[in-house]
Design a protein around this motif. Structure first.
Motif, PDB file in Angstrom:
ATOM      1  N   ARG A   1       0.819  -1.114  -0.008  1.00 38.71           N
ATOM      2  CA  ARG A   1      -0.095  -0.045   0.146  1.00 38.71           C
ATOM      3  C   ARG A   1       1.000   1.375  -0.189  1.00 38.71           C
ATOM      4  NH1 ARG A   1      -5.188  -0.389  -1.225  1.00 38.71           N
ATOM      5  NH2 ARG A   1      -5.668   1.248   0.246  1.00 38.71           N
TER       6      ARG A   1
ATOM      7  N   ARG B   1      -1.890  -4.503 -11.050  1.00 35.18           N
ATOM      8  CA  ARG B   1      -2.763  -3.925  -9.769  1.00 35.18           C
ATOM      9  C   ARG B   1      -3.410  -2.720 -10.234  1.00 35.18           C
ATOM     10  NH1 ARG B   1       0.663  -3.896  -5.874  1.00 35.18           N
ATOM     11  NH2 ARG B   1       0.469  -1.799  -5.129  1.00 35.18           N
TER      12      ARG B   1
ATOM     13  N   PRO C   1      -6.336   1.098  -6.341  1.00 35.23           N
ATOM     14  CA  PRO C   1      -7.488   0.786  -5.243  1.00 35.23           C
ATOM     15  C   PRO C   1      -8.538   2.117  -5.403  1.00 35.23           C
ATOM     16  CG  PRO C   1      -5.484   0.353  -4.264  1.00 35.23           C
ATOM     17  CD  PRO C   1      -5.175   1.159  -5.815  1.00 35.23           C
TER      18      PRO C   1
ATOM     19  N   ASP D   1     -10.328   3.111  -3.035  1.00 33.74           N
ATOM     20  CA  ASP D   1     -10.103   3.833  -1.859  1.00 33.74           C
ATOM     21  C   ASP D   1      -8.928   4.968  -2.029  1.00 33.74           C
ATOM     22  OD1 ASP D   1      -8.211   2.212  -1.428  1.00 33.74           O
ATOM     23  OD2 ASP D   1      -9.073   1.406   0.445  1.00 33.74           O
ATOM     24  N   ARG D   2      -8.414   4.812  -3.013  1.00 35.23           N
ATOM     25  CA  ARG D   2      -7.138   5.817  -3.150  1.00 35.23           C
ATOM     26  C   ARG D   2      -7.637   7.079  -4.244  1.00 35.23           C
ATOM     27  NH1 ARG D   2      -3.175   5.224   0.535  1.00 35.23           N
ATOM     28  NH2 ARG D   2      -1.992   6.851  -0.749  1.00 35.23           N
TER      29      ARG D   2
END
Length: 343
Positions: A6, A84, A87, A89-90
């Protein structure tokens, strides 16, 4: 030293090993909070994207076009080397503004991907007074374009190092920066219809891919071009259907004023037209000039090299068609290896 997945994006790297611990600590500080990003927009209410989507869907708004776009984005980007996706939520989504007449969307001022914070800042398309989009179907497509665009920025190769306490980026995608700030390629001349600037090439490649995905979602959901002017231009923009006549019109103040419901929407349209001329149209011209009948292959090769940071496929592609050292001939600025600039 173990690094949290992360903390670094998939293709981010630390240049060398000296000071790596300090560099990671500084990145961790920058990426731990969104306060500085939200503070740049004091009148806007931001929510993490998953929360905003959930609230809208609970209120009966259909975000299907965005969800569909995610489903085709992930395998498409994986094939290019992005293992990947960013995300959700970023992503900070601006849903409401207390500024009268505020108008959100891809061309809202001072938004986009912030690589040092590893966050994307996006606003919902349309008037921002109520906290809900005026046209949910169009807002979903514009959001898809913005996320798909910023996802490629998130996933592209970056190499970081410390200069004092400052985090600097020595390589981004296929572009390089020297210690004194000089970049590999020079800015394009004002008014140029094409580009030989690697920053424009990479920005254009991200947006071309994002618009392709938004166009597929619009087609899947049968979303037609709107009748009202401001949304019509926005639709043509995020589906990649703007014409030269459109950008010529948007360069005229009276056209923007007549099409826009507010001064902020008028500024949005001016920015939309300017971005098309400076980025998207130049990149398309570049693909046509250099790629010709193989423009789609060149586009995919540019994206792959951006994501991996490995220039070999792109250099080889160019050399096979344009001769030895074609990458340097196309992009290298004479100033890049010139005398060191005075401090």
């Amino acid at each position: 030293m173990g690094v949290s997945p992360r903390l670094l994006a998939p293709n981010e790297h630390l240049a060398g090993t000296t000071g790596a611990g300090q560099l990671l600590e500084r990145l961790a500080e920058l990426r731990a909070t969104t306060d500085t990003l939200a503070a740049q927009h004091p009148t806007v209410t931001f929510r993490p994207l998953p929360q905003a989507l959930r609230r809208w869907e609970e209120d009966g708004l259909d975000m299907g076009p965005f969800r569909y776009g995610l489903a085709i984005l992930r395998p498409r980007y994986a094939a290019l080397g992005l293992s990947r996706a960013m995300p959700l939520d970023r992503v900070l989504l601006g849903v409401q503004s207390s500024t009268p007449g505020a108008f959100g969307g891809f061309h809202y001022p001072n938004q986009g991907y912030r690589h040092l914070q590893m966050y994307a800042v996006i606003t919902a398309l349309g008037p921002m007074a109520t906290g809900q989009p005026e046209r949910p179907d169009l807002a979903a497509l514009d959001l898809l374009r913005a996320y798909a665009h910023d996802c490629l920025h998130y996933g592209s190769y970056r190499s970081y190092k410390l200069r004092g306490k400052e985090v600097i980026r020595s390589q981004y995608g296929v572009n390089f920066r020297r210690h004194d700030g000089r970049t590999y390629s020079a800015p394009d001349l004002a008014g140029s219809p094409t580009t030989r600037n690697l920053g424009v090439v990479m920005e254009g490649a991200c947006d071309r891919e994002a618009r392709t995905i938004a166009r597929a979602a619009a087609r899947q959901y049968g979303i037609a071009e709107p009748a009202d002017a401001v949304h019509r231009y926005a639709f043509r923009d995020f589906t990649g259907r703007l014409t030269v006549a459109d950008t010529d019109d948007l360069a005229r103040a009276e056209v923007c004023a007549a099409a826009a419901p507010s001064a902020a929407a008028e500024a949005f349209l001016r920015s939309l037209g300017g971005f098309e001329r400076a980025i998207d149209a130049r990149y398309e011209r570049f693909l046509n000039e250099v790629g010709r009948d193989e423009r789609e292959d060149l586009h995919a090769t540019v994206l792959t090299s951006m994501i991996t940071g490995v220039l070999t496929p792109l250099c080889k592609w160019l050399c096979q068609r344009r001769g030895p050292k074609a990458f340097e001939a196309l992009f290298l600025s004479p100033a890049y290896f010139g005398p060191v600039r005075p401090a």
